[in-house]
Design a protein around this motif. Structure first.
Motif, PDB file in Angstrom:
ATOM      1  N   PRO A 145     -66.609 108.729  75.166  1.00 50.46           N
ATOM      2  CA  PRO A 145     -67.448 108.931  76.354  1.00 50.46           C
ATOM      3  C   PRO A 145     -66.636 109.465  77.536  1.00 50.46           C
ATOM      4  CG  PRO A 145     -67.273 106.588  75.782  1.00 50.46           C
ATOM      5  CD  PRO A 145     -66.509 107.352  74.766  1.00 50.46           C
ATOM      6  N   LEU A 146     -67.286 110.272  78.349  1.00 51.64           N
ATOM      7  CA  LEU A 146     -66.644 110.881  79.523  1.00 51.64           C
ATOM      8  C   LEU A 146     -66.965 110.144  80.815  1.00 51.64           C
ATOM      9  CD1 LEU A 146     -67.556 114.624  78.826  1.00 51.64           C
ATOM     10  CD2 LEU A 146     -65.507 113.398  78.138  1.00 51.64           C
ATOM     11  N   ASP A 147     -67.879 109.193  80.753  1.00 52.01           N
ATOM     12  CA  ASP A 147     -68.439 108.573  81.949  1.00 52.01           C
ATOM     13  C   ASP A 147     -67.406 108.123  82.981  1.00 52.01           C
ATOM     14  OD1 ASP A 147     -70.723 108.939  80.471  1.00 52.01           O
ATOM     15  OD2 ASP A 147     -70.955 106.826  79.966  1.00 52.01           O
ATOM     16  N   ASP A 148     -66.340 107.477  82.541  1.00 50.40           N
ATOM     17  CA  ASP A 148     -65.390 106.897  83.491  1.00 50.40           C
ATOM     18  C   ASP A 148     -64.160 107.754  83.753  1.00 50.40           C
ATOM     19  OD1 ASP A 148     -67.023 104.701  83.843  1.00 50.40           O
ATOM     20  OD2 ASP A 148     -66.049 103.533  82.268  1.00 50.40           O
ATOM     21  N   LEU A 149     -64.078 108.928  83.120  1.00 52.50           N
ATOM     22  CA  LEU A 149     -62.915 109.780  83.367  1.00 52.50           C
ATOM     23  C   LEU A 149     -62.952 110.296  84.798  1.00 52.50           C
ATOM     24  CD1 LEU A 149     -62.612 111.909  80.105  1.00 52.50           C
ATOM     25  CD2 LEU A 149     -61.061 110.125  80.909  1.00 52.50           C
ATOM     26  N   PRO A 150     -61.803 110.295  85.469  1.00 51.00           N
ATOM     27  CA  PRO A 150     -61.770 110.819  86.836  1.00 51.00           C
ATOM     28  C   PRO A 150     -61.921 112.338  86.826  1.00 51.00           C
ATOM     29  CG  PRO A 150     -59.552 110.323  86.094  1.00 51.00           C
ATOM     30  CD  PRO A 150     -60.490 109.843  85.020  1.00 51.00           C
ATOM     31  N   PRO A 151     -62.469 112.907  87.901  1.00 49.63           N
ATOM     32  CA  PRO A 151     -62.592 114.361  87.968  1.00 49.63           C
ATOM     33  C   PRO A 151     -61.207 115.017  87.966  1.00 49.63           C
ATOM     34  CG  PRO A 151     -63.628 113.296  89.871  1.00 49.63           C
ATOM     35  CD  PRO A 151     -62.983 112.233  89.068  1.00 49.63           C
ATOM     36  N   ALA A 152     -61.142 116.219  87.414  1.00 57.73           N
ATOM     37  CA  ALA A 152     -59.887 116.966  87.432  1.00 57.73           C
ATOM     38  C   ALA A 152     -59.560 117.340  88.871  1.00 57.73           C
ATOM     39  CB  ALA A 152     -60.015 118.217  86.579  1.00 57.73           C
ATOM     40  N   PRO A 153     -58.294 117.191  89.271  1.00 53.45           N
ATOM     41  CA  PRO A 153     -57.910 117.591  90.633  1.00 53.45           C
ATOM     42  C   PRO A 153     -58.128 119.090  90.851  1.00 53.45           C
ATOM     43  CG  PRO A 153     -56.210 116.223  89.627  1.00 53.45           C
ATOM     44  CD  PRO A 153     -57.191 116.566  88.543  1.00 53.45           C
ATOM     45  N   ASP A 154     -58.266 119.484  92.119  1.00 52.56           N
ATOM     46  CA  ASP A 154     -58.483 120.890  92.443  1.00 52.56           C
ATOM     47  C   ASP A 154     -57.212 121.719  92.346  1.00 52.56           C
ATOM     48  OD1 ASP A 154     -61.200 120.649  92.862  1.00 52.56           O
ATOM     49  OD2 ASP A 154     -60.910 119.988  94.937  1.00 52.56           O
ATOM     50  N   GLY A 155     -56.063 121.046  92.397  1.00 48.76           N
ATOM     51  CA  GLY A 155     -54.797 121.766  92.317  1.00 48.76           C
ATOM     52  C   GLY A 155     -53.646 120.789  92.269  1.00 48.76           C
ATOM     53  N   PRO A 156     -52.439 121.312  92.185  1.00 45.57           N
ATOM     54  CA  PRO A 156     -51.255 120.456  92.080  1.00 45.57           C
ATOM     55  C   PRO A 156     -50.919 119.796  93.414  1.00 45.57           C
ATOM     56  CG  PRO A 156     -50.602 122.755  92.124  1.00 45.57           C
ATOM     57  CD  PRO A 156     -52.095 122.733  92.135  1.00 45.57           C
ATOM     58  N   ASP A 157     -51.414 118.579  93.594  1.00 41.34           N
ATOM     59  CA  ASP A 157     -51.106 117.849  94.819  1.00 41.34           C
ATOM     60  C   ASP A 157     -50.634 116.442  94.461  1.00 41.34           C
ATOM     61  OD1 ASP A 157     -53.388 116.289  94.257  1.00 41.34           O
ATOM     62  OD2 ASP A 157     -54.667 117.550  95.493  1.00 41.34           O
ATOM     63  N   ASP A 158     -50.499 115.585  95.471  1.00 45.81           N
ATOM     64  CA  ASP A 158     -49.968 114.236  95.272  1.00 45.81           C
ATOM     65  C   ASP A 158     -50.866 113.344  94.421  1.00 45.81           C
ATOM     66  OD1 ASP A 158     -47.809 114.937  96.785  1.00 45.81           O
ATOM     67  OD2 ASP A 158     -48.578 114.055  98.636  1.00 45.81           O
ATOM     68  N   SER A 159     -52.138 113.724  94.257  1.00 42.17           N
ATOM     69  CA  SER A 159     -53.066 112.872  93.507  1.00 42.17           C
ATOM     70  C   SER A 159     -52.994 113.078  91.994  1.00 42.17           C
ATOM     71  CB  SER A 159     -54.500 113.133  93.977  1.00 42.17           C
ATOM     72  OG  SER A 159     -54.934 114.417  93.544  1.00 42.17           O
ATOM     73  N   VAL A 160     -52.307 114.103  91.536  1.00 40.24           N
ATOM     74  CA  VAL A 160     -52.327 114.452  90.107  1.00 40.24           C
ATOM     75  C   VAL A 160     -51.798 113.319  89.241  1.00 40.24           C
ATOM     76  CG1 VAL A 160     -51.417 116.019  88.350  1.00 40.24           C
ATOM     77  CG2 VAL A 160     -52.247 116.923  90.525  1.00 40.24           C
ATOM     78  N   ALA A 161     -50.651 112.746  89.612  1.00 38.76           N
ATOM     79  CA  ALA A 161     -50.047 111.696  88.778  1.00 38.76           C
ATOM     80  C   ALA A 161     -50.943 110.452  88.728  1.00 38.76           C
ATOM     81  CB  ALA A 161     -48.658 111.341  89.281  1.00 38.76           C
ATOM     82  N   VAL A 162     -51.537 110.089  89.855  1.00 40.38           N
ATOM     83  CA  VAL A 162     -52.414 108.918  89.897  1.00 40.38           C
ATOM     84  C   VAL A 162     -53.678 109.185  89.064  1.00 40.38           C
ATOM     85  CG1 VAL A 162     -53.852 107.496  91.425  1.00 40.38           C
ATOM     86  CG2 VAL A 162     -51.542 108.141  92.123  1.00 40.38           C
TER      87      VAL A 162
END
Length: 194
Positions: A145-162
């Protein structure tokens, strides 16, 4: 007896062996950020999550740990419809058709999976010259299921690793929900009640 876990994140090892205030996995994601290039801003979180899962498994030892019966586990985007699918190889006992009689063995000394300190291993080259081995495996292929997967980030920023860590945690949970009952039954080593 509680059901065994099929997959889990080794958060403690990751933190203890990280550098510069980052866990090993976070540092690896940032080091390999270019592998996420095709995922930026994707409306579906699948490709981002699949990349995050692959990187988690390529760490040694892996950020995602698995039960001793799990030989491999991949999560990928389905070429059919873009959904998330998994392919997991699980160590199994011999099928019932081969265990109810030893007649088929013809006294050749067939061996099952070798084990070393409780871990299933591949027979050594020397073992293979001494006796035949029959190592049964189950090939699990299933949608996740995809329900709880976080959205893909818009680009390479500080949120990618989290975001990658969260995606891996969701996939580990979904795989655990899917496979833990099967692992428990295999570990019990007895047929399930009808």
């Amino acid at each position: 007896m509680p059901e065994p876990r099929a997959f889990w994140l080794d958060e403690q090892f990751d933190r203890e062996h990280g550098t510069d205030g980052r866990g090993r996995y976070e540092a690896e994601v940032l080091r390999r950020i270019d592998e996420f290039d095709v995922t930026w801003g994707d409306i579906a979180p699948v490709e981002f999550a699949a990349t995050a899962w692959r990187i988690a498994g390529e760490l040694s030892p892996g950020f995602v740990r698995s039960h001793r019966r799990i030989v491999s586990a991949t999560c990928t985007r389905s070429p059919w419809d873009g959904s998330m699918v998994c392919a997991v190889t699980v160590v199994s006992g011999w099928p019932a058709e081969l265990t109810w009689t030893k007649q088929w063995q013809r006294d050749r000394g067939w061996r099952d999976w070798p084990q070393l300190f409780g871990q299933f291993t591949t027979p050594t080259e020397q073992d293979q010259t001494r006796s035949p081995h029959l190592r049964a495996m189950l090939q699990v292929q299933a949608p996740l299921p995809l329900d709880d997967l976080p959205p893909a980030p818009d680009g390479p920023d500080d949120s990618v690793a989290v975001t990658a860590r969260r995606a891996v945690a969701v996939l580990a949970r979904e795989l655990n929900d899917l496979l833990a009952p099967m692992i428990g039954q295999l570990e019990a080593g007895v047929p399930a009640d009808s």
